[in-house]
Design an enzyme around this catalytic site. Structure first.
Site, mmCIF file in Angstrom:
data_model
loop_
_atom_site.group_PDB
_atom_site.id
_atom_site.type_symbol
_atom_site.label_atom_id
_atom_site.label_comp_id
_atom_site.label_asym_id
_atom_site.label_seq_id
_atom_site.Cartn_x
_atom_site.Cartn_y
_atom_site.Cartn_z
ATOM 1 N N ASP A 24 0.825 -1.194 0.000
ATOM 2 C CA ASP A 24 0.000 0.000 0.000
ATOM 3 C C ASP A 24 0.872 1.263 0.000
ATOM 4 O O ASP A 24 2.046 1.231 0.345
ATOM 5 C CB ASP A 24 -0.890 0.029 1.246
ATOM 6 C CG ASP A 24 -2.032 -0.979 1.173
ATOM 7 O OD1 ASP A 24 -2.115 -1.713 0.173
ATOM 8 O OD2 ASP A 24 -2.837 -1.023 2.120
ATOM 9 N N ASP A 25 0.259 2.370 -0.369
ATOM 10 C CA ASP A 25 0.824 3.723 -0.207
ATOM 11 C C ASP A 25 1.888 4.089 -1.231
ATOM 12 O O ASP A 25 2.671 5.028 -1.011
ATOM 13 C CB ASP A 25 1.404 3.934 1.201
ATOM 14 C CG ASP A 25 0.371 3.765 2.295
ATOM 15 O OD1 ASP A 25 -0.839 3.803 1.984
ATOM 16 O OD2 ASP A 25 0.765 3.605 3.473
ATOM 17 N N HIS A 72 -7.361 3.862 1.268
ATOM 18 C CA HIS A 72 -6.435 4.201 2.339
ATOM 19 C C HIS A 72 -7.206 4.189 3.656
ATOM 20 O O HIS A 72 -8.256 4.810 3.778
ATOM 21 C CB HIS A 72 -5.826 5.583 2.080
ATOM 22 C CG HIS A 72 -4.754 5.951 3.050
ATOM 23 N ND1 HIS A 72 -3.611 5.212 3.198
ATOM 24 C CD2 HIS A 72 -4.643 6.993 3.923
ATOM 25 C CE1 HIS A 72 -2.833 5.777 4.111
ATOM 26 N NE2 HIS A 72 -3.447 6.847 4.570
#
Length: 288
Positions: free
Chosen positions: A12-13, A130
């Site tokens: 993620d991210d 998110h």
């Protein structure tokens, strides 16, 4: 356990900072990731997105839809009156009370999808959120509607962060957080499937981001009781000043990256009869 059981590991991210993005690219190049989830509302996205294009041949690439970090891509006077997204706790409260300004959120969903597609020159392989905001009431329906309008049903899959209570209990670690996300995301899987979208079956990767703990031991719990299309989220990366200015999760990103690049990961997978693979071709029927 069958030797053919596939699991996906998703970072993620991507796009959060230069250091985070470079770390994820290193793990991709090492063959330790099969999915990457990209934040597109920050200044790093255009350049880092083009870089991702050169490294993602063997991975699903998705939109990490964001309503809680940084700035929106457009004017949101009710939701982000000072120009920055509210904290996740506030978003959860508004969602559970039916107080979200849905017109503004629908517009931001379209802006983030547009920005992903403009840089990647294709549709996302999957969409998630998110801090799991994509599963919240109101937001989930708006996201599904937007994806239907883009004819993504049968082409893109969605992350279901709500695993079964039984599997959560068998893993043991981080059960409280996993159960909280399950409760907030209740009904997401059914809503997605009803609209023709596939989802993962089995989800793990919750963490308290404590740098004093052994991440490898935590990761071992993520592999317990895997679902039929198991997805493990992670948050690897290098720490830089850009990251420190935006997010409290820092040191553990380097610890996660070190584990992903180490021999311990393939050894752990082999011991459990698991094989890394992309979920997209498995659950949507699209060719790899």
């Amino acid at each position: 356990m069958s030797k053919d059981r596939i699991i996906a590991i998703c970072a993620d991210d991507y796009g959060l900072s230069y250091g985070v993005s470079v770390g994820i690219l290193e793990a991709l190049d090492a063959g330790r990731l099969t999915a990457v989830s990209a934040l597109v509302n920050g200044p790093r996205w255009p350049a880092m997105g083009r870089e991702l294009l050169r490294h993602c041949r063997n991975a699903d690439v998705g939109l990490h839809f964001n309503l809680t970090l940084g700035r929106p891509l457009g004017y949101m006077p009710a939701f982000a009156p000072i120009g920055t997204f509210p904290p996740v706790a506030q978003v959860v409260r508004m969602a559970m009370r039916g107080k979200l300004p849905m017109d503004e959120i629908r517009a931001e969903i379209d802006r983030q999808l547009d920005r992903f597609e403009a840089v990647m020159e294709r549709r996302p392989d999957f969409v998630d959120g998110h801090q799991h905001v994509h599963g919240l009431p109101g937001i989930r329906e708006a996201l599904l509607d937007a994806m239907l309008a883009r004819r993504l049903a049968g082409r893109a899959w969605l992350r279901d962060a709500a695993d079964s209570v039984h599997r959560i209990a068998l893993r043991g670690a981080h059960a409280r957080k996993a159960l909280a996300v399950r409760a907030l995301s209740s009904g997401f899987h059914r809503a997605a499937n009803w609209r023709g979208f596939a989802t993962n079956n089995g989800f793990a990767g919750f963490s308290d981001f404590d740098p004093g703990k052994d991440y490898a031991k935590s990761f071992e719990t993520y592999l317990r009781a895997p679902g039929r299309a198991h997805l493990v989220m992670c948050h690897p990366g290098h720490v830089d000043e850009e990251l420190k200015a935006q997010d409290p999760v820092t040191i553990t990103r380097e610890q996660e990256l070190a584990f992903l690049l180490s021999p311990r990961l393939p050894e752990m997978l082999e011991k459990r009869g698991l094989k890394l693979g992309r979920l997209g071709p498995v659950i949507t029927g699209k060719s790899a």
